[in-house]
Design a protein around this motif. Structure first.
Motif, PDB file in Angstrom:
ATOM      1  N   VAL A 130     -16.667  25.183 -22.328  1.00 35.29           N
ATOM      2  CA  VAL A 130     -15.704  25.908 -21.499  1.00 35.29           C
ATOM      3  C   VAL A 130     -16.332  26.309 -20.169  1.00 35.29           C
ATOM      4  CG1 VAL A 130     -14.358  28.036 -21.331  1.00 35.29           C
ATOM      5  CG2 VAL A 130     -14.361  26.743 -23.464  1.00 35.29           C
ATOM      6  N   SER A 131     -17.568  26.814 -20.212  1.00 33.23           N
ATOM      7  CA  SER A 131     -18.209  27.313 -18.991  1.00 33.23           C
ATOM      8  C   SER A 131     -18.507  26.204 -17.987  1.00 33.23           C
ATOM      9  CB  SER A 131     -19.504  28.045 -19.348  1.00 33.23           C
ATOM     10  OG  SER A 131     -20.466  27.152 -19.882  1.00 33.23           O
ATOM     11  N   GLN A 132     -18.581  24.949 -18.455  1.00 31.87           N
ATOM     12  CA  GLN A 132     -18.914  23.840 -17.570  1.00 31.87           C
ATOM     13  C   GLN A 132     -17.691  23.225 -16.890  1.00 31.87           C
ATOM     14  OE1 GLN A 132     -21.088  21.244 -20.202  1.00 31.87           O
ATOM     15  NE2 GLN A 132     -23.043  22.298 -19.861  1.00 31.87           N
ATOM     16  N   GLN A 133     -16.485  23.649 -17.273  1.00 29.31           N
ATOM     17  CA  GLN A 133     -15.280  23.079 -16.674  1.00 29.31           C
ATOM     18  C   GLN A 133     -15.123  23.571 -15.237  1.00 29.31           C
ATOM     19  OE1 GLN A 133     -13.784  20.703 -18.598  1.00 29.31           O
ATOM     20  NE2 GLN A 133     -15.517  21.321 -19.903  1.00 29.31           N
ATOM     21  N   PRO A 134     -14.895  22.665 -14.266  1.00 25.06           N
ATOM     22  CA  PRO A 134     -14.793  23.075 -12.848  1.00 25.06           C
ATOM     23  C   PRO A 134     -13.736  24.138 -12.601  1.00 25.06           C
ATOM     24  CG  PRO A 134     -14.942  20.684 -13.045  1.00 25.06           C
ATOM     25  CD  PRO A 134     -14.771  21.204 -14.435  1.00 25.06           C
ATOM     26  N   GLU A 135     -12.578  24.013 -13.274  1.00 25.63           N
ATOM     27  CA  GLU A 135     -11.513  24.981 -13.038  1.00 25.63           C
ATOM     28  C   GLU A 135     -11.897  26.371 -13.563  1.00 25.63           C
ATOM     29  OE1 GLU A 135     -10.286  22.477 -16.694  1.00 25.63           O
ATOM     30  OE2 GLU A 135     -11.395  22.245 -14.814  1.00 25.63           O
ATOM     31  N   VAL A 136     -12.636  26.411 -14.668  1.00 30.57           N
ATOM     32  CA  VAL A 136     -13.088  27.694 -15.215  1.00 30.57           C
ATOM     33  C   VAL A 136     -14.129  28.324 -14.291  1.00 30.57           C
ATOM     34  CG1 VAL A 136     -14.247  28.818 -17.161  1.00 30.57           C
ATOM     35  CG2 VAL A 136     -12.566  27.000 -17.576  1.00 30.57           C
ATOM     36  N   ARG A 196      -7.981  27.823 -29.421  1.00 31.37           N
ATOM     37  CA  ARG A 196      -7.149  28.458 -28.388  1.00 31.37           C
ATOM     38  C   ARG A 196      -7.964  29.535 -27.684  1.00 31.37           C
ATOM     39  NH1 ARG A 196      -4.761  30.033 -33.114  1.00 31.37           N
ATOM     40  NH2 ARG A 196      -3.106  28.523 -32.778  1.00 31.37           N
ATOM     41  N   THR A 197      -7.499  29.910 -26.519  1.00 33.22           N
ATOM     42  CA  THR A 197      -8.057  31.057 -25.800  1.00 33.22           C
ATOM     43  C   THR A 197      -6.924  32.037 -25.542  1.00 33.22           C
ATOM     44  OG1 THR A 197      -7.677  30.074 -23.624  1.00 33.22           O
ATOM     45  CG2 THR A 197      -9.804  29.636 -24.667  1.00 33.22           C
ATOM     46  N   SER A 198      -7.261  33.323 -25.464  1.00 30.39           N
ATOM     47  CA  SER A 198      -6.261  34.360 -25.205  1.00 30.39           C
ATOM     48  C   SER A 198      -6.828  35.358 -24.211  1.00 30.39           C
ATOM     49  CB  SER A 198      -5.879  35.090 -26.502  1.00 30.39           C
ATOM     50  OG  SER A 198      -5.406  34.190 -27.489  1.00 30.39           O
ATOM     51  N   LEU A 199      -5.932  35.952 -23.428  1.00 30.38           N
ATOM     52  CA  LEU A 199      -6.316  36.936 -22.425  1.00 30.38           C
ATOM     53  C   LEU A 199      -5.483  38.198 -22.624  1.00 30.38           C
ATOM     54  CD1 LEU A 199      -7.683  37.805 -19.706  1.00 30.38           C
ATOM     55  CD2 LEU A 199      -5.709  36.761 -18.569  1.00 30.38           C
ATOM     56  N   PHE A 200      -6.172  39.353 -22.701  1.00 32.82           N
ATOM     57  CA  PHE A 200      -5.495  40.636 -22.820  1.00 32.82           C
ATOM     58  C   PHE A 200      -6.034  41.566 -21.739  1.00 32.82           C
ATOM     59  CE2 PHE A 200      -5.984  38.861 -27.108  1.00 32.82           C
ATOM     60  CZ  PHE A 200      -4.670  38.790 -27.523  1.00 32.82           C
ATOM     61  N   MET A 201      -5.161  42.483 -21.283  1.00 31.17           N
ATOM     62  CA  MET A 201      -5.593  43.514 -20.343  1.00 31.17           C
ATOM     63  C   MET A 201      -5.003  44.845 -20.787  1.00 31.17           C
ATOM     64  SD  MET A 201      -5.473  41.791 -16.537  1.00 31.17           S
ATOM     65  CE  MET A 201      -6.409  43.153 -15.840  1.00 31.17           C
ATOM     66  N   HIS A 202      -5.837  45.895 -20.723  1.00 32.70           N
ATOM     67  CA  HIS A 202      -5.365  47.256 -20.963  1.00 32.70           C
ATOM     68  C   HIS A 202      -5.910  48.097 -19.828  1.00 32.70           C
ATOM     69  CE1 HIS A 202      -4.008  50.755 -23.258  1.00 32.70           C
ATOM     70  NE2 HIS A 202      -5.115  51.343 -22.843  1.00 32.70           N
ATOM     71  N   ASP A 206      -3.443  37.295 -12.600  1.00 33.44           N
ATOM     72  CA  ASP A 206      -2.926  36.033 -12.057  1.00 33.44           C
ATOM     73  C   ASP A 206      -4.004  34.957 -12.044  1.00 33.44           C
ATOM     74  OD1 ASP A 206      -0.470  37.192 -11.679  1.00 33.44           O
ATOM     75  OD2 ASP A 206      -0.777  37.614  -9.547  1.00 33.44           O
ATOM     76  N   LEU A 207      -5.221  35.315 -11.654  1.00 32.99           N
ATOM     77  CA  LEU A 207      -6.326  34.346 -11.604  1.00 32.99           C
ATOM     78  C   LEU A 207      -6.685  33.834 -12.995  1.00 32.99           C
ATOM     79  CD1 LEU A 207      -8.659  36.067  -8.981  1.00 32.99           C
ATOM     80  CD2 LEU A 207      -7.568  33.830  -8.729  1.00 32.99           C
ATOM     81  N   LEU A 208      -6.787  34.753 -13.956  1.00 33.91           N
ATOM     82  CA  LEU A 208      -7.243  34.378 -15.293  1.00 33.91           C
ATOM     83  C   LEU A 208      -6.194  33.612 -16.090  1.00 33.91           C
ATOM     84  CD1 LEU A 208      -9.138  37.635 -16.344  1.00 33.91           C
ATOM     85  CD2 LEU A 208     -10.137  35.428 -15.743  1.00 33.91           C
ATOM     86  N   SER A 209      -4.939  33.706 -15.687  1.00 34.38           N
ATOM     87  CA  SER A 209      -3.881  33.035 -16.453  1.00 34.38           C
ATOM     88  C   SER A 209      -3.333  31.789 -15.771  1.00 34.38           C
ATOM     89  CB  SER A 209      -2.724  34.015 -16.702  1.00 34.38           C
ATOM     90  OG  SER A 209      -2.186  34.471 -15.481  1.00 34.38           O
ATOM     91  N   SER A 210      -3.894  31.441 -14.610  1.00 32.93           N
ATOM     92  CA  SER A 210      -3.270  30.366 -13.828  1.00 32.93           C
ATOM     93  C   SER A 210      -3.975  29.010 -13.949  1.00 32.93           C
ATOM     94  CB  SER A 210      -3.211  30.763 -12.346  1.00 32.93           C
ATOM     95  OG  SER A 210      -4.528  30.961 -11.844  1.00 32.93           O
ATOM     96  N   TYR A 211      -5.203  28.963 -14.504  1.00 36.37           N
ATOM     97  CA  TYR A 211      -5.912  27.684 -14.511  1.00 36.37           C
ATOM     98  C   TYR A 211      -5.565  26.874 -15.766  1.00 36.37           C
ATOM     99  CZ  TYR A 211      -9.284  29.905 -17.694  1.00 36.37           C
ATOM    100  OH  TYR A 211      -9.870  30.553 -18.742  1.00 36.37           O
ATOM    101  N   ALA A 212      -5.739  25.552 -15.662  1.00 34.41           N
ATOM    102  CA  ALA A 212      -5.418  24.665 -16.778  1.00 34.41           C
ATOM    103  C   ALA A 212      -6.425  24.838 -17.905  1.00 34.41           C
ATOM    104  CB  ALA A 212      -5.422  23.210 -16.295  1.00 34.41           C
ATOM    105  N   SER A 213      -5.927  24.751 -19.140  1.00 34.38           N
ATOM    106  CA  SER A 213      -6.804  24.902 -20.296  1.00 34.38           C
ATOM    107  C   SER A 213      -7.750  23.717 -20.398  1.00 34.38           C
ATOM    108  CB  SER A 213      -5.977  24.999 -21.580  1.00 34.38           C
ATOM    109  OG  SER A 213      -5.117  26.115 -21.533  1.00 34.38           O
ATOM    110  N   PRO A 214      -9.013  23.951 -20.787  1.00 31.76           N
ATOM    111  CA  PRO A 214      -9.960  22.836 -20.956  1.00 31.76           C
ATOM    112  C   PRO A 214      -9.593  21.984 -22.167  1.00 31.76           C
ATOM    113  CG  PRO A 214     -10.945  24.898 -21.680  1.00 31.76           C
ATOM    114  CD  PRO A 214      -9.642  25.249 -21.051  1.00 31.76           C
ATOM    115  N   ALA A 215     -10.161  20.775 -22.231  1.00 31.46           N
ATOM    116  CA  ALA A 215      -9.911  19.877 -23.354  1.00 31.46           C
ATOM    117  C   ALA A 215     -10.305  20.560 -24.656  1.00 31.46           C
ATOM    118  CB  ALA A 215     -10.692  18.583 -23.180  1.00 31.46           C
TER     119      ALA A 215
END
Length: 285
Positions: A204-210, A177-183, A157-166
């Motif tokens: 990406v690492s400098q974005q406040p939401e990230v 694009r960015t993608s998230l997978f979990m196994h 939920d945390l990793l998929s809920s924030y807005a994508s960076p510019a």
């Protein structure tokens, strides 16, 4: 959007080519003797690592605090097997304590010229590429780590809920694009970049939401980290980084919406590099 093949050379970590690794370092004032001792220990340790061919220690004659360590490896998987091990983490820790900054760079050897190479009977010469491969200039970078069992839903939920960076990083670099997978409790995060991969990851690492999300998932990680601490962050990325891969070809029309899928291959112990090499060749073909 129509994607056309651009004249960009694309590399693979699994094609068997020789690898050159460069470590750029800026030492703390007064740390040279400590650095020499750490390097001497490291070079003796690394000499026994399979695939290691040799290394050089260099100092800038313009700035005495700047140092360069280069090493040659028979192939990228042999280097990656060492650099992603806990043994490596312990071996380089004394070296990192001497430096304000450390930046490792990895390069595939495409050509060798000059008398030294003509006279040397290098076993890796046959692995040089007969011709460069061309791709679309898109690089995929991935990080993988594990979270505490039972916390998978909260982390997802945390990793998929924030807005994508510019998407536009600068005039030369674009975040595709960015993608998230979990196994199970293993997380894999991928970033696709056209242009400068390092610039995109820094963006990406400098974005406040990230940054807020990274802080929020810290309590759930099986292996603790503190991204505000340089050494802790370096160790995390050293363990979590998966070899970056280039797209060899990209032709035809790309759909406006792309759905990502992941295939999970439970490789036999010790067979991961061989499986990755096999799969990369299938994709390239």
């Amino acid at each position: 959007m129509t994607t056309t093949l651009s004249e960009r050379v694309s590399q693979s970590a699994f094609d068997g080519s020789m690898l050159r690794v460069v470590l750029l370092m800026d030492l703390h004032e007064g740390a040279q003797q400590q650095f020499f001792e750490a390097y001497e220990q490291l070079r003796h340790d690394i000499a026994a690592v399979p695939g290691h061919l040799g290394d050089q220690l260099c100092q800038s004659f313009e700035n005495p605090s700047q140092w360069l360590i280069t090493s040659e490896w028979e192939s990228a998987p042999q280097y990656l097997a060492w650099v992603n091990s806990e043994r490596h983490v312990e071996q380089v820790r004394p070296l990192g304590a001497c430096a304000r900054t450390m930046r490792p760079l990895q390069f595939t050897v495409l050509r060798e010229t000059g008398k030294r190479y003509e006279e040397a009977a290098l076993p890796t010469r046959g692995r040089l590429q007969p011709a460069p491969r061309l791709g679309a200039g898109i690089v995929r970078h991935a990080l993988t780590f594990t979270v505490k069992p039972g916390s998978e839903k909260q982390v997802a939920d945390l990793l998929s809920s924030y807005a994508s960076p510019a998407s536009q990083v600068d005039e030369h670099t674009r975040l595709c694009r960015t993608s998230l997978f979990m196994h199970g409790n293993r997380v894999v995060r991928t970033v696709e970049v056209q242009g400068d991969l390092v610039a995109a990851l820094r963006h990406v690492s400098q974005q406040p939401e990230v940054r807020a999300v990274e802080e929020a998932i810290n309590p759930y990680l099986e292996q603790s980290r503190d991204l505000s601490d340089h050494e802790s962050a370096r160790m995390f990325f050293m363990r979590a980084a998966v070899p970056a891969v280039h797209h060899i070809a990209a032709t035809g029309r790309e759909p406006a919406e792309v759905t990502r899928h992941a295939l999970f291959y439970p490789a036999k112990p010790g067979c991961g590099p061989a499986l990755a090499k096999f799969l990369s060749r299938q994709d390239e073909a």
